[in-house]
Design an enzyme around this catalytic site. Structure first.
Site, mmCIF file in Angstrom:
data_model
loop_
_atom_site.group_PDB
_atom_site.id
_atom_site.type_symbol
_atom_site.label_atom_id
_atom_site.label_comp_id
_atom_site.label_asym_id
_atom_site.label_seq_id
_atom_site.Cartn_x
_atom_site.Cartn_y
_atom_site.Cartn_z
ATOM 1 N N TYR A 157 4.130 11.793 2.224
ATOM 2 C CA TYR A 157 4.580 13.186 2.055
ATOM 3 C C TYR A 157 5.648 13.275 0.959
ATOM 4 O O TYR A 157 5.761 14.276 0.257
ATOM 5 C CB TYR A 157 5.086 13.738 3.394
ATOM 6 C CG TYR A 157 5.030 15.242 3.478
ATOM 7 C CD1 TYR A 157 3.820 15.918 3.419
ATOM 8 C CD2 TYR A 157 6.191 15.997 3.604
ATOM 9 C CE1 TYR A 157 3.766 17.297 3.487
ATOM 10 C CE2 TYR A 157 6.147 17.382 3.683
ATOM 11 C CZ TYR A 157 4.927 18.022 3.618
ATOM 12 O OH TYR A 157 4.886 19.397 3.682
ATOM 13 N N LYS A 164 10.515 20.523 1.195
ATOM 14 C CA LYS A 164 10.568 21.271 2.461
ATOM 15 C C LYS A 164 11.995 21.297 3.025
ATOM 16 O O LYS A 164 12.392 22.268 3.669
ATOM 17 C CB LYS A 164 9.597 20.673 3.487
ATOM 18 C CG LYS A 164 8.117 20.856 3.124
ATOM 19 C CD LYS A 164 7.714 22.307 2.991
ATOM 20 C CE LYS A 164 6.211 22.494 2.940
ATOM 21 N NZ LYS A 164 5.824 23.854 2.524
HETATM 22 P P1 NAD Z 1 -3.680 26.088 1.128
HETATM 23 O O1 NAD Z 1 -4.132 25.150 0.076
HETATM 24 O O2 NAD Z 1 -4.706 26.882 1.825
HETATM 25 O O3 NAD Z 1 -2.555 27.064 0.576
HETATM 26 C C1 NAD Z 1 -1.644 26.672 -0.416
HETATM 27 C C2 NAD Z 1 -1.473 27.864 -1.321
HETATM 28 O O4 NAD Z 1 -0.471 27.609 -2.307
HETATM 29 C C3 NAD Z 1 -2.759 28.190 -2.105
HETATM 30 O O5 NAD Z 1 -3.153 29.514 -1.818
HETATM 31 C C4 NAD Z 1 -2.335 28.060 -3.568
HETATM 32 O O6 NAD Z 1 -2.999 29.011 -4.391
HETATM 33 C C5 NAD Z 1 -0.844 28.354 -3.440
HETATM 34 N N1 NAD Z 1 -0.098 27.935 -4.625
HETATM 35 C C6 NAD Z 1 0.053 26.682 -5.122
HETATM 36 N N2 NAD Z 1 0.762 26.737 -6.280
HETATM 37 C C7 NAD Z 1 1.060 28.055 -6.495
HETATM 38 C C8 NAD Z 1 1.733 28.766 -7.523
HETATM 39 N N3 NAD Z 1 2.266 28.144 -8.583
HETATM 40 N N4 NAD Z 1 1.845 30.125 -7.430
HETATM 41 C C9 NAD Z 1 1.315 30.791 -6.374
HETATM 42 N N5 NAD Z 1 0.640 30.173 -5.369
HETATM 43 C C10 NAD Z 1 0.533 28.816 -5.435
HETATM 44 O O7 NAD Z 1 -2.878 25.171 2.172
HETATM 45 P P2 NAD Z 1 -2.002 25.539 3.467
HETATM 46 O O8 NAD Z 1 -1.987 24.300 4.263
HETATM 47 O O9 NAD Z 1 -2.465 26.807 4.063
HETATM 48 O O10 NAD Z 1 -0.548 25.703 2.848
HETATM 49 C C11 NAD Z 1 0.266 26.825 3.108
HETATM 50 C C12 NAD Z 1 1.691 26.380 3.429
HETATM 51 O O11 NAD Z 1 1.698 25.727 4.705
HETATM 52 C C13 NAD Z 1 2.288 25.390 2.446
HETATM 53 O O12 NAD Z 1 3.659 25.697 2.269
HETATM 54 C C14 NAD Z 1 2.151 24.069 3.182
HETATM 55 O O13 NAD Z 1 3.080 23.102 2.749
HETATM 56 C C15 NAD Z 1 2.460 24.542 4.588
HETATM 57 N N6 NAD Z 1 2.085 23.607 5.660
HETATM 58 C C16 NAD Z 1 0.828 23.134 5.756
HETATM 59 C C17 NAD Z 1 0.504 22.242 6.767
HETATM 60 C C18 NAD Z 1 -0.888 21.681 6.889
HETATM 61 O O14 NAD Z 1 -1.069 20.687 7.592
HETATM 62 N N7 NAD Z 1 -1.867 22.278 6.238
HETATM 63 C C19 NAD Z 1 1.472 21.849 7.704
HETATM 64 C C20 NAD Z 1 2.769 22.366 7.578
HETATM 65 C C21 NAD Z 1 3.075 23.246 6.553
#
Ligand code: NAD
Length: 257
Positions: A157, A164
């Site tokens: 990570y 984060k």
């Molecule tokens: P996802 O890939 O579906 O979403 C990530 C989004 O970030 C995408 O829509 C992408 O277009 C956007 N993005 C990236 N760079 C960007 C930029 N420069 N400008 C605008 N948008 C941008 O994945 P997700 O898992 O739904 O991620 C959403 C959030 O949840 C993130 O912050 C991720 O770290 C967090 N998260 C995810 C998990 C997991 O296991 N999936 C766990 C904890 C937290």
């Protein structure tokens, strides 16, 4: 009666139907919110297709690294609705090589700045632009998505954990600045979800398996769990909660061994 009847909510960071942002949008729509989306150019067609299933939500192009995009989204929302009640920040990015196998100590300056810019600073940028619109409605709620890699070392990570940690700290400072205007700022620390962003992290399937067998509740979280948590934080149910990091991870974060 829905918990968000008459409320306007904008979601940043939907890429496809697996996105956490989309799961939150579904929960909000079910409770009566009017939705709007801000998405990167490359995913716009997919987001437009998904958004169409919820009626006619506005969909704006937005790259958080472009200084004018975020203010343009809120200017358009202001013209259309006069204010906003809820803002969902559900986006992050790091170079693949920084989250796939190499050591954190080998992170480049460019890789560090990129991860922190997109994944952490963007929340402050969004809060700045959202403040007058949330204040125009007498206050509101901002929610962001984080992960336990901010608190403990999680294999691969790496720089995203540092981003984060900065994001969670920003939540506290933003909550303190914006609280007097009735604007609440919170984070949801989610257990692993199989999304596009998660698949970029090396060893992700092992994380999922580990949580399902070791979390107190012995299961992984589902999109609906995150939608419900965001609903709590963005509705009147969470009206006296701000600056918090709410773990929605089957209790995994409490385990020492
Ligand atoms: P996802 O890939 O579906 O979403 C990530 C989004 O970030 C995408 O829509 C992408 O277009 C956007 N993005 C990236 N760079 C960007 C930029 N420069 N400008 C605008 N948008 C941008 O994945 P997700 O898992 O739904 O991620 C959403 C959030 O949840 C993130 O912050 C991720 O770290 C967090 N998260 C995810 C998990 C997991 O296991 N999936 C766990 C904890 C937290």
């Amino acid at each position: 009666m829905g918990l968000l009847d008459g409320k306007i909510a904008v979601v940043f960071g939907v890429a496809n139907h697996r996105s956490i942002g989309w799961q939150i949008a579904l929960a909000f729509a079910q409770q009566g919110a009017t939705l709007a989306f801000a998405a990167q150019e490359r995913v716009l067609p997919e987001v437009q297709k998904l958004a169409a299933t919820l009626g006619e939500p506005a969909v704006f192009p937005c790259d958080v690294q472009n200084d004018s995009d975020v203010p343009a989204v809120f200017a358009a929302l202001g013209e259309r609705y006069g204010g906003v009640d809820a803002v969902v920040h559900s986006l992050a990015f790091a170079n693949r090589e920084d989250v796939s196998g190499r050591r954190f100590v080998d992170t480049s300056r460019a890789g560090f700045l990129l991860a922190l810019d997109v994944s952490a600073y963007s929340l402050t940028l969004i809060a700045q632009a959202a403040e007058p619109l949330l204040a125009a409605r007498g206050g509101g709620s901002i929610v962001t998505m984080t992960y336990m890699g901010s608190e403990r070392v999680i294999p691969n990570y790496n720089v995203m954990g540092v981003a984060k940690a900065a994001l969670e700290c920003s939540v506290r400072y933003l909550a303190n600045d914006l609280g007097p205007k009735g604007i609440r700022v919170n984070a949801i620390s989610a257990g692993p979800q199989r999304t596009l962003a998660a698949r970029a992290i090396a060893g992700f399937p092992d994380m999922e398996k580990h949580v399902a067998t070791h979390a107190p509740l012995r299961r992984n979280v589902e999109g609906q769990d995150l939608g419900s948590a965001a609903l709590y934080l963005c509705s009147d149910l969470g009206r006296n909660v701000t600056g918090e990091v709410l773990h929605v991870d089957g209790g995994y974060n409490i385990i020492g061994m």
